[in-house]
Design an enzyme around this catalytic site. Structure first.
Site, PDB file in Angstrom:
ATOM      1  N   TRP A   1       0.631  -1.471  -0.032  1.00  0.00           N
ATOM      2  CA  TRP A   1       0.159  -0.040  -0.027  1.00  0.00           C
ATOM      3  C   TRP A   1       0.937   1.193  -0.080  1.00  0.00           C
ATOM      4  O   TRP A   1       1.924   1.344   0.639  1.00  0.00           O
ATOM      5  CB  TRP A   1      -1.034  -0.156   1.143  1.00  0.00           C
ATOM      6  CG  TRP A   1      -1.788   1.194   1.425  1.00  0.00           C
ATOM      7  CD1 TRP A   1      -2.607   1.562   0.419  1.00  0.00           C
ATOM      8  CD2 TRP A   1      -1.988   1.800   2.496  1.00  0.00           C
ATOM      9  NE1 TRP A   1      -3.070   2.626   0.801  1.00  0.00           N
ATOM     10  CE2 TRP A   1      -2.954   2.965   2.415  1.00  0.00           C
ATOM     11  CE3 TRP A   1      -1.596   1.834   3.801  1.00  0.00           C
ATOM     12  CZ2 TRP A   1      -3.601   3.957   3.181  1.00  0.00           C
ATOM     13  CZ3 TRP A   1      -2.132   2.550   4.893  1.00  0.00           C
ATOM     14  CH2 TRP A   1      -3.113   3.749   4.829  1.00  0.00           C
TER      15      TRP A   1
ATOM     16  N   ASP B   1      -1.250  -6.159   8.864  1.00  0.00           N
ATOM     17  CA  ASP B   1      -2.171  -5.103   8.332  1.00  0.00           C
ATOM     18  C   ASP B   1      -3.220  -5.955   7.938  1.00  0.00           C
ATOM     19  O   ASP B   1      -3.254  -6.497   6.644  1.00  0.00           O
ATOM     20  CB  ASP B   1      -1.168  -4.331   7.273  1.00  0.00           C
ATOM     21  CG  ASP B   1      -2.565  -3.098   7.107  1.00  0.00           C
ATOM     22  OD1 ASP B   1      -2.022  -2.210   6.385  1.00  0.00           O
ATOM     23  OD2 ASP B   1      -3.693  -3.180   7.560  1.00  0.00           O
TER      24      ASP B   1
ATOM     25  N   LYS C   1     -13.689  -0.827   5.368  1.00  0.00           N
ATOM     26  CA  LYS C   1     -14.353  -1.497   4.323  1.00  0.00           C
ATOM     27  C   LYS C   1     -15.143  -2.481   4.869  1.00  0.00           C
ATOM     28  O   LYS C   1     -16.061  -2.706   4.065  1.00  0.00           O
ATOM     29  CB  LYS C   1     -12.861  -2.323   3.281  1.00  0.00           C
ATOM     30  CG  LYS C   1     -12.353  -1.357   2.433  1.00  0.00           C
ATOM     31  CD  LYS C   1     -11.031  -0.701   3.206  1.00  0.00           C
ATOM     32  CE  LYS C   1     -10.276   0.240   2.290  1.00  0.00           C
ATOM     33  NZ  LYS C   1      -9.291   0.941   3.114  1.00  0.00           N
TER      34      LYS C   1
END
Lengths: 430, 404
Positions: A162, A243, A279
């Protein structure tokens, strides 16, 4: 004064510019900030800006990573709406949260990750704090590791990772190093490359792992590959920092998505974990997330907890409640929880079916390329394997917007535009 | 791995609150944590806030999408306008900008990181005493030296203006100076307008950088414009400065973390570069700020009717605090408690520096179950018509029986 009147004689047209330039120069000269340069434009934002300007009715935005329903609209989960109604009934106050967030939120969150009856929270081995969604939780974690990790201060990240992982870790004072991850030849996991690189990492270093739905590639290790990685990481005495931003959102199954995290704990690793509800609960702008450390004793967890609070207080004192209250309500209210599991499965299923439709439509278009990775990959994003020139053509000729690396947000695909997308991709890649 | 991590010392104000909560004494009084309380001793969710939450809940057009990195623009621009006033030259000339942050602390942190990383400032001053978190915010943001300027004169129970001026005069160029915009925390003592003018002169002369901390606009006097006088004065003088704004107290939105960082430049051309650099800082810290509280405040501040409603709430809160100040002073003077007590009504805002010494404070807590900070700071909101007699009596008791 005399300078200006002489300018009037010699070049009236430049007077205004010069006069403005003079005042700009003098106020800039007195300014503390005249040396400040424009920062680099955000690549993803740039995509959205360009998309907005495009007048083609068939345009598609496959840039930003937020879920969209089959009409291309943002989706507020039914479970979230129900939770908000429940919370409104309670007429809760606006008093400061504890620095670490509400204990109920923290408990529900770590139990979501590790399983309701897990032995680690039962034995009080976790230090869990609310963070400003995933980013904020990573920030707390990296700050803690920067101050307290007893080994090397480099955080090893997969290539690619990311975009924000690197600046965030550096900002926290950590060094950033890489290990191989994505194989562009297969559009899949470079398992051997990853193992080789991990084996070379100096002992007592930190390694960042995407728990599921790797961002940006969508490529996840298989369970047996995770098992191998766990073994090597343990042998090399590395510290795993997970993560997990997509639990439930990847496969539709919260336990399946959290399996790597739980596997590592069972294998005896002590881990750090960052979680996000952006999300999987659609709580993007409410910034709900958490950071946890799994320690070896209650005392260690307590000491760690106190240090985490010391890190949080000078950042923003205490966290925002609204998103956390919604998450807590959902997770602790049985009927809301089962509604949520349906909602998150619904989102995951739609993404999976869009992947399937894209792949089958590409075949229908007559593409001879291997597009298996579209359905092999998982989560919000797909690394299509398209090259920058192909991406450029896709945008220019078909008004399909995506990032230069060929990454598409599958959430931006609908049953109404998937054929058009397949056609466009085929045109630029045939 | 973390066996060597030592337990951190507890943070005083939270430890105090914990002790209060665990105390079973029926007449206990909490004069610790800084949050408003009604006369019934309860938290108060402002009616305009409740109304907004209902309105937002019913609005089908709203969603939970990410805010921009620099926040909800209607909030940021309204907050900056509320601070500087719509007559502000810097605002009219496009030299002022607002950035939504995580309440006051978050705004201080973003401002401090910007000043340290981009502005390359390394020395910061705040008042002695000041809010306990100031030093931690700035040192963690990248400042290398935190210093104090004199502020509280314990003997006179007033502002040590000469000490303040001397310390600022000796501050190295480029030092950042934290100034409490109004309702100084923890003393409640603010400079007069004339003193502010002299401070401004000195800051200009010594090339220091002013960083205002505005956590109580409206909440202090009940009047938004009056409480912004110092910031607006500096703005009218053409200073470049930043100001951290909090909506925790004046909107009662403590746990929604609504704040704004106002940035004022001499030249509008620096605004875009500054915003782009702050964008990078925010992204590396928390990506984007929370939505809910921002929509509440942003909507109210941009709606004249709702703004008027909100102003009346602020006045309610400020007036109750002022009446408690009057009430406490009256009672202490009536009891003929040794010392002078006019400072209680001279001071302004949520807090009062009572002047009580550590032994008196210990006694108040241990013997009388009245909780206050070691330095003698009390939260006026903790007082109400139900407990003010008890508190006055106990203060009298400890003052007359304690030798500091």
């Amino acid at each position: 004064m005399s300078l200006i009147s002489s300018l009037k004689i010699f070049s009236p047209s430049s007077l205004n510019t010069t006069q403005n330039a003079l005042s700009v120069v003098s106020s800039r000269a007195n300014s503390w900030w005249s040396h400040v340069e424009m920062g680099p434009p955000d690549p993803i934002l740039g995509v959205t800006e360009a998309f907005k300007r495009d007048t083609n009715p068939k345009k598609m935005n496959l840039g930003v990573g937020a879920y969209r329903d089959d009409n291309g609209k943002p989706f507020i989960l039914p479970a979230v709406k129900m939770a908000e109604a429940e919370i409104a009934k309670k007429n809760m106050d606006k008093e400061y949260s504890p620095i670490s967030g509400s204990p109920e939120f923290c408990k529900a969150t770590i139990n979501l990750a590790l399983g309701e009856d897990n032995e680690w929270t039962k034995n009080g081995l976790n230090a869990t704090v609310q963070g400003i969604s995933g980013t904020g939780s990573l920030r707390i974690g990296t700050a803690f590791l920067s101050a307290f990790f007893p080994g090397g201060k480099d955080l090893y990240m997969p290539t690619p990772t990311w975009g924000n992982h690197v600046p965030l870790a550096k900002h926290a004072g950590l060094g950033v190093k890489q290990y191989r991850y994505y194989d562009p030849k297969t559009c899949g996991f470079d398992f051997h490359g990853a193992l080789q690189d991990i084996a070379k990492i100096p002992e007592r270093s930190m390694i960042l792992l995407h728990a599921c739905a790797h961002n940006p590639t969508g490529v996840d290790p298989k369970p047996e590959q995770w098992a191998e990685m766990s073994k090597v990481i343990k042998e090399k005495k590395l510290f795993p920092f997970f993560d997990m931003a997509y639990q439930g959102f990847a496969s539709g199954d919260i336990d399946k998505d959290a399996a790597p995290v739980r596997m590592f704990l069972k294998d005896g690793h002590q881990i750090a974990l960052s979680q996000s509800y952006a999300k999987n609960m659609g709580l993007y702008g409410e910034r709900a997330g958490a950071f946890s450390l799994i320690c070896s004793s209650k005392e260690e967890a307590a000491a760690t907890m106190s240090q985490l609070k010391i890190i949080i207080r000078p950042m923003y004192s205490n966290p925002p409640v609204t998103g956390a209250r919604i998450a807590t309500e959902i997770l602790t209210n049985p009927s809301l929880r089962s509604q949520w599991l349906k909602d998150v499965k619904g989102m995951a299923d739609r993404i999976i079916s869009m992947r399937q439709l894209l792949r089958s439509n590409l075949a229908k278009e007559g593409s001879s390329r291997d597009w298996a990775h579209i359905t092999d990959q998982i989560g919000m994003f797909c690394f299509t394997g398209m090259t920058p020139p192909q991406v450029e053509k896709l945008t220019k000729d078909f008004s399909v917007y995506l990032t230069k690396d060929g990454r598409i947000s599958v959430a931006g695909i609908t049953s109404k535009n998937v054929e058009y997308l397949a056609h466009a991709i085929h045109q630029v890649t045939k | 791995k973390f066996a060597s991590v030592e337990s951190a010392p507890p943070i005083e104000v939270f430890a105090l609150n914990k002790a209060y909560v665990e105390d079973t004494f029926p007449q206990k009084v909490n004069l610790g944590v800084g949050a408003y309380r009604t006369d019934e001793g309860k938290p108060w969710v402002l009616p305009v806030v409740r109304h907004m939450e209902q309105k937002l809940a019913a609005d089908e057009t709203l969603n939970k999408e990410y805010l921009p990195v620099l926040g909800y623009e209607p909030l940021a621009s309204a907050a900056t306008r509320m601070l500087l006033g719509s007559d502000s030259a810097s605002l009219k000339e496009g030299r002022a900008t607002g950035i939504q942050c995580l309440s006051g602390t978050g705004a201080l942190r973003v401002g401090a990181e910007f000043l340290a990383h981009i502005g390359k400032h390394s020395i910061v001053y705040s008042s002695n005493p000041t809010w306990g978190n100031h030093s931690l915010v700035f040192l963690n943001a990248g400042f290398t030296s935190y210093r104090s300027y004199r502020y509280w004169d314990a003997a006179k129970k007033a502002l040590d203006f000469d000490g303040l001026m001397e310390d600022l005069r000796n501050a190295p160029e480029n030092s950042v100076i934290i100034l409490h915009a109004c309702a100084h925390n923890p003393t409640g003592v603010d400079p007069t307008q004339d003193q502010w003018r002299q401070i401004a002169d000195l800051i200009e002369e010594r090339q220091l950088f002013p960083f205002f901390d505005s956590a109580y606009q409206g909440f202090a006097s009940g009047d938004l414009d009056r409480d912004a006088w110092a910031v607006r004065y500096f703005d009218s003088r053409g200073f470049e400065m930043v100001c951290a704004q909090s909506f925790a107290k004046n909107f009662g939105l403590y746990n929604e973390r609504v704040g704004n960082l106002t940035f004022v430049a001499k030249d509008r051309s620096v605004i875009e570069p500054v915003r782009s650099q702050i964008t990078l800082l925010v992204r590396a810290n928390y990506s984007n700020p929370p939505n809910h509280g921002a929509r509440i405040v942003g909507t109210v501040l941009n709606d004249p009717v709702l703004t008027e409603q909100w102003k009346s709430h602020i006045k309610t809160m400020a007036d109750r605090i002022i009446s408690m100040r009057l009430g406490l002073r009256e009672r202490l003077e009536k009891l003929e408690t040794p010392g002078t007590w006019n400072h209680i009504t001279d001071q302004i805002g949520m807090f009062s520096f009572t002047g009580l010494g550590p032994l008196a404070v210990d006694k108040l807590i241990a013997d009388h179950h009245i909780y206050l900070l070691k330095g003698g700071r009390i939260n006026m909101c903790g007082l109400n018509t139900g407990n003010i007699d008890y508190v006055a009596k106990c203060i009298h008791e400890v003052v007359t029986t304690t030798q500091e």
